[in-house]
Write a protein that holds these residues in place. Structure first.
Motif, PDB file in Angstrom:
ATOM      1  N   ASP A 138      53.050  60.289  37.845  1.00 32.46           N
ATOM      2  CA  ASP A 138      53.976  59.427  37.102  1.00 32.46           C
ATOM      3  C   ASP A 138      53.322  58.101  36.746  1.00 32.46           C
ATOM      4  O   ASP A 138      53.665  57.486  35.736  1.00 32.46           O
ATOM      5  N   TYR A 139      52.411  57.647  37.596  1.00 29.86           N
ATOM      6  CA  TYR A 139      51.672  56.417  37.304  1.00 29.86           C
ATOM      7  C   TYR A 139      50.498  56.321  38.266  1.00 29.86           C
ATOM      8  O   TYR A 139      50.460  57.021  39.282  1.00 29.86           O
ATOM      9  N   LEU A 140      49.542  55.465  37.916  1.00 27.73           N
ATOM     10  CA  LEU A 140      48.456  55.116  38.846  1.00 27.73           C
ATOM     11  C   LEU A 140      48.657  53.665  39.268  1.00 27.73           C
ATOM     12  O   LEU A 140      48.701  52.772  38.413  1.00 27.73           O
ATOM     13  N   HIS A 141      48.786  53.452  40.578  1.00 28.68           N
ATOM     14  CA  HIS A 141      48.970  52.093  41.091  1.00 28.68           C
ATOM     15  C   HIS A 141      47.628  51.496  41.487  1.00 28.68           C
ATOM     16  O   HIS A 141      46.861  52.120  42.228  1.00 28.68           O
ATOM     17  N   ILE A 142      47.365  50.293  40.999  1.00 33.81           N
ATOM     18  CA  ILE A 142      46.146  49.580  41.392  1.00 33.81           C
ATOM     19  C   ILE A 142      46.498  48.179  41.894  1.00 33.81           C
ATOM     20  O   ILE A 142      47.541  47.628  41.544  1.00 33.81           O
ATOM     21  N   THR A 143      45.631  47.639  42.730  1.00 31.48           N
ATOM     22  CA  THR A 143      45.704  46.230  43.113  1.00 31.48           C
ATOM     23  C   THR A 143      44.566  45.580  42.337  1.00 31.48           C
ATOM     24  O   THR A 143      43.394  45.817  42.656  1.00 31.48           O
ATOM     25  N   SER A 144      44.883  44.814  41.307  1.00 28.78           N
ATOM     26  CA  SER A 144      43.808  44.369  40.403  1.00 28.78           C
ATOM     27  C   SER A 144      42.854  43.406  41.085  1.00 28.78           C
ATOM     28  O   SER A 144      41.661  43.425  40.821  1.00 28.78           O
ATOM     29  N   ASN A 145      43.384  42.574  41.972  1.00 32.15           N
ATOM     30  CA  ASN A 145      42.501  41.650  42.700  1.00 32.15           C
ATOM     31  C   ASN A 145      42.804  41.742  44.185  1.00 32.15           C
ATOM     32  O   ASN A 145      43.950  41.593  44.602  1.00 32.15           O
ATOM     33  N   THR A 147      42.621  40.153  47.307  1.00 30.34           N
ATOM     34  CA  THR A 147      42.573  38.782  47.807  1.00 30.34           C
ATOM     35  C   THR A 147      41.769  38.644  49.097  1.00 30.34           C
ATOM     36  O   THR A 147      41.080  37.656  49.306  1.00 30.34           O
ATOM     37  N   ILE A 148      41.865  39.647  49.957  1.00 28.68           N
ATOM     38  CA  ILE A 148      41.239  39.570  51.282  1.00 28.68           C
ATOM     39  C   ILE A 148      39.738  39.842  51.207  1.00 28.68           C
ATOM     40  O   ILE A 148      38.945  39.199  51.887  1.00 28.68           O
ATOM     41  N   TYR A 149      39.339  40.798  50.326  1.00 29.40           N
ATOM     42  CA  TYR A 149      37.951  41.285  50.310  1.00 29.40           C
ATOM     43  C   TYR A 149      37.128  40.718  49.159  1.00 29.40           C
ATOM     44  O   TYR A 149      35.909  40.893  49.111  1.00 29.40           O
ATOM     45  N   GLY A 150      37.820  40.101  48.186  1.00 28.21           N
ATOM     46  CA  GLY A 150      37.097  39.513  47.065  1.00 28.21           C
ATOM     47  C   GLY A 150      36.558  40.517  46.066  1.00 28.21           C
ATOM     48  O   GLY A 150      35.485  40.319  45.497  1.00 28.21           O
ATOM     49  N   THR A 151      37.303  41.606  45.864  1.00 27.42           N
ATOM     50  CA  THR A 151      36.946  42.532  44.781  1.00 27.42           C
ATOM     51  C   THR A 151      38.032  42.466  43.708  1.00 27.42           C
ATOM     52  O   THR A 151      39.186  42.143  44.005  1.00 27.42           O
ATOM     53  N   GLU A 152      37.629  42.780  42.500  1.00 27.21           N
ATOM     54  CA  GLU A 152      38.602  42.681  41.403  1.00 27.21           C
ATOM     55  C   GLU A 152      38.304  43.720  40.331  1.00 27.21           C
ATOM     56  O   GLU A 152      37.139  43.964  39.999  1.00 27.21           O
ATOM     57  N   ILE A 153      39.375  44.300  39.798  1.00 34.04           N
ATOM     58  CA  ILE A 153      39.261  45.168  38.619  1.00 34.04           C
ATOM     59  C   ILE A 153      39.534  44.260  37.434  1.00 34.04           C
ATOM     60  O   ILE A 153      40.676  43.866  37.198  1.00 34.04           O
ATOM     61  N   LYS A 154      38.466  43.890  36.722  1.00 35.79           N
ATOM     62  CA  LYS A 154      38.595  42.830  35.722  1.00 35.79           C
ATOM     63  C   LYS A 154      38.883  43.330  34.315  1.00 35.79           C
ATOM     64  O   LYS A 154      38.871  42.559  33.365  1.00 35.79           O
ATOM     65  N   THR A 155      39.101  44.657  34.198  1.00 35.90           N
ATOM     66  CA  THR A 155      39.458  45.202  32.882  1.00 35.90           C
ATOM     67  C   THR A 155      40.726  46.034  33.038  1.00 35.90           C
ATOM     68  O   THR A 155      41.112  46.386  34.150  1.00 35.90           O
ATOM     69  N   ASP A 156      41.362  46.350  31.919  1.00 37.37           N
ATOM     70  CA  ASP A 156      42.561  47.191  31.959  1.00 37.37           C
ATOM     71  C   ASP A 156      42.100  48.644  31.871  1.00 37.37           C
ATOM     72  O   ASP A 156      41.650  49.089  30.818  1.00 37.37           O
ATOM     73  N   LEU A 157      42.196  49.354  32.985  1.00 41.37           N
ATOM     74  CA  LEU A 157      41.636  50.704  33.084  1.00 41.37           C
ATOM     75  C   LEU A 157      42.224  51.660  32.049  1.00 41.37           C
ATOM     76  O   LEU A 157      43.421  51.614  31.756  1.00 41.37           O
ATOM     77  N   ASP A 158      41.354  52.531  31.545  1.00 35.31           N
ATOM     78  CA  ASP A 158      41.754  53.533  30.566  1.00 35.31           C
ATOM     79  C   ASP A 158      41.542  54.907  31.171  1.00 35.31           C
ATOM     80  O   ASP A 158      40.478  55.482  31.033  1.00 35.31           O
ATOM     81  N   MET A 167      49.321  42.349  40.624  1.00 37.02           N
ATOM     82  CA  MET A 167      48.444  41.281  40.125  1.00 37.02           C
ATOM     83  C   MET A 167      48.767  39.948  40.803  1.00 37.02           C
ATOM     84  O   MET A 167      48.640  38.881  40.194  1.00 37.02           O
ATOM     85  N   SER A 168      49.167  40.039  42.064  1.00 35.24           N
ATOM     86  CA  SER A 168      49.567  38.830  42.787  1.00 35.24           C
ATOM     87  C   SER A 168      48.543  37.706  42.678  1.00 35.24           C
ATOM     88  O   SER A 168      48.896  36.552  42.519  1.00 35.24           O
ATOM     89  N   SER A 169      47.259  38.060  42.807  1.00 34.17           N
ATOM     90  CA  SER A 169      46.269  36.993  42.921  1.00 34.17           C
ATOM     91  C   SER A 169      45.348  36.857  41.721  1.00 34.17           C
ATOM     92  O   SER A 169      44.386  36.096  41.778  1.00 34.17           O
ATOM     93  N   ASP A 170      45.643  37.565  40.616  1.00 35.56           N
ATOM     94  CA  ASP A 170      44.850  37.273  39.412  1.00 35.56           C
ATOM     95  C   ASP A 170      45.661  37.221  38.124  1.00 35.56           C
ATOM     96  O   ASP A 170      45.096  37.145  37.031  1.00 35.56           O
ATOM     97  N   ILE A 171      46.975  37.196  38.268  1.00 32.17           N
ATOM     98  CA  ILE A 171      47.815  37.049  37.075  1.00 32.17           C
ATOM     99  C   ILE A 171      47.463  35.730  36.377  1.00 32.17           C
ATOM    100  O   ILE A 171      47.161  34.737  37.046  1.00 32.17           O
ATOM    101  N   PHE A 172      47.451  35.737  35.071  1.00 35.34           N
ATOM    102  CA  PHE A 172      47.157  34.548  34.245  1.00 35.34           C
ATOM    103  C   PHE A 172      45.714  34.053  34.382  1.00 35.34           C
ATOM    104  O   PHE A 172      45.391  32.957  33.952  1.00 35.34           O
ATOM    105  N   SER A 173      44.840  34.871  35.002  1.00 38.32           N
ATOM    106  CA  SER A 173      43.445  34.443  35.101  1.00 38.32           C
ATOM    107  C   SER A 173      42.624  34.978  33.933  1.00 38.32           C
ATOM    108  O   SER A 173      41.487  34.569  33.734  1.00 38.32           O
ATOM    109  N   ARG A 174      43.199  35.901  33.173  1.00 36.30           N
ATOM    110  CA  ARG A 174      42.497  36.490  32.025  1.00 36.30           C
ATOM    111  C   ARG A 174      43.543  37.121  31.104  1.00 36.30           C
ATOM    112  O   ARG A 174      44.668  37.413  31.545  1.00 36.30           O
ATOM    113  N   PRO A 175      43.161  37.377  29.851  1.00 36.49           N
ATOM    114  CA  PRO A 175      44.098  38.117  28.982  1.00 36.49           C
ATOM    115  C   PRO A 175      44.217  39.558  29.487  1.00 36.49           C
ATOM    116  O   PRO A 175      43.240  40.118  29.992  1.00 36.49           O
ATOM    117  N   ILE A 176      45.393  40.138  29.393  1.00 37.69           N
ATOM    118  CA  ILE A 176      45.534  41.549  29.768  1.00 37.69           C
ATOM    119  C   ILE A 176      46.225  42.321  28.645  1.00 37.69           C
ATOM    120  O   ILE A 176      47.005  41.743  27.890  1.00 37.69           O
TER     121      ILE A 176
END
Ligand SMILES: *Cc1c(COP(=O)(O)O)cnc(C)c1O
Length: 356
Positions: A138-145, A147-158, A167-176
């Motif tokens: 039904d959907y794929l859930h991701i944690t985009s950033n 916060t604890i480990y310092g990894t980030e998915i910086k693109t909108d996955l296709d 997107m708790s910790s990277d909302i408004f940090s880039r266009p999405i």
């Protein structure tokens, strides 16, 4: 001494937000009353809520067919609201850390959960790639950033599947590209507002497809229908969120923020990579977070960790202790953190190297 606030959350907010909120605590919108003591149905507060919602839409270029709501309960309540509202039979989850793990636990109450990949084998210090997502999820859930480990998915996955993102910790940090997501959510206390309010961007068409009954407060449609006023909203955090949104707009919006965030992060990662006393916990450049930069002492210098902490603290750096599950240091470089603060930390690292 000037403080440099590197806390991971709650975390630094723009001075503009703090000042305007402090003023409104005393005299809100010329009412002579505090924002804490006026009805959420007053025309002054309704205007705050309306403007906050419309600015989220404007700043993130939210397409038609999506709604923005502000609710309580934190990102942690969204871990169950998402599957409650969206999970018909099967959902896919990418496990990139403690927050993903918690989201997975909640989703299992509602249906089949396929963990498509996990980076647990290396204490979540990378983003898994090349995994398959079941076509009938039904959907794929991701944690985009993460916060604890310092990894980030910086693109909108296709990946040919609808996305849901914490997107708790990277909302408004880039266009999405919001159109790829059914739901984007997060607690506001990392990059937007004080704790107490949760933002949700939800695609209208994704709702109303599950058969189960949904309790009123946990049904996205309730909050959409009542324009985030079904029950009393957290008025002060919403007011503060509006100030941050106005600040973001004045600063040139999220594309401008992204440029600044890239610059700040490069400054710090470059120092970590070139200073022999330190090493980054996340190796792959494409996985490195622009929001939470995690580093530790290099193996032969671990006993100097306390010394560096003392030096950094003496320069005004606050909140750089790493999360207990990673150790070392974590510098959170959210939107509101000025480049100058990163420069102070980098200078401390250089001074440390020359002293030892
Ligand atoms: C902080 C954080 C959470 C938890 O948010 P709450 O609002 O405290 O529930 C969830 N996910 C991520 C990525 C976070 O950084």
């Amino acid at each position: 001494m000037k403080k440099h606030n590197f806390y991971a959350g709650p975390s630094i907010l723009p001075e503009y937000t703090i000042k305007n909120t402090a003023e409104a605590v005393v005299n809100f919108a010329g009412t002579g009353l505090s924002v804490m003591e006026v009805s959420h149905r007053s025309k002054e507060f309704v205007a705050v809520m309306d403007e906050a919602i419309s600015l989220v839409k404007e700043l993130l270029d939210v397409p038609a067919g999506y709604e923005v709501i502000f609710v309580g309960g934190g990102a942690s309540t969204q871990f169950c609201m998402v599957p409650f509202n969206l999970l018909k039979t099967k959902a896919a989850y990418l496990n990139t850390g403690a927050w993903s793990t918690k989201a997975i636990k909640e989703a299992k109450f509602f249906g089949e959960v396929v963990e498509v990949a996990s980076s647990k084998d290396k204490n979540f210090n990378y983003i898994p790639k090349g995994f398959d997502v079941p076509a009938d999820a039904d959907y794929l859930h991701i944690t985009s950033n993460n916060t604890i480990y310092g990894t980030e998915i910086k693109t909108d996955l296709d990946l040919g599947v609808r996305l849901v993102a914490d997107m708790s910790s990277d909302i408004f940090s880039r266009p999405i590209d919001v159109s790829k997501y059914d739901v984007i959510y997060g607690g506001a206390q990392k990059n937007l507002a004080p704790a107490g309010v949760t933002f949700v961007i939800v695609k209208q068409d994704a709702l109303g497809k599950v058969d189960r009954a949904i309790p009123t407060m946990l049904d996205y449609r309730t909050h959409i229908d009542k324009e985030s006023m079904f029950n009393t909203p957290p008025a002060l955090p919403v007011f503060a969120a509006l100030q941050t949104l106005k600040w973001l707009k004045n600063m040139g919006g999220v594309a401008e923020m992204q440029k600044k965030n890239i610059e700040k992060a490069a400054l710090l990662y470059d120092e970590i990579d070139s200073n022999k006393f330190f090493k980054a916990t996340v190796e792959a450049e494409e996985d490195r977070s622009l929001m939470n930069i995690c580093f530790v002492m290099n193996d032969e210098y671990v006993e100097l960790e306390k010394d560096f902490m003392e030096l950094a603290t003496s320069k005004g750096c606050v909140g750089i202790k790493g999360h207990r599950s990673v150790g070392g240091f974590r510098a959170s470089t959210y939107n509101a953190l000025p480049k100058e603060s990163v420069e102070v930390l980098v200078a401390a690292m250089k001074e440390f190297a020359s002293k030892h």
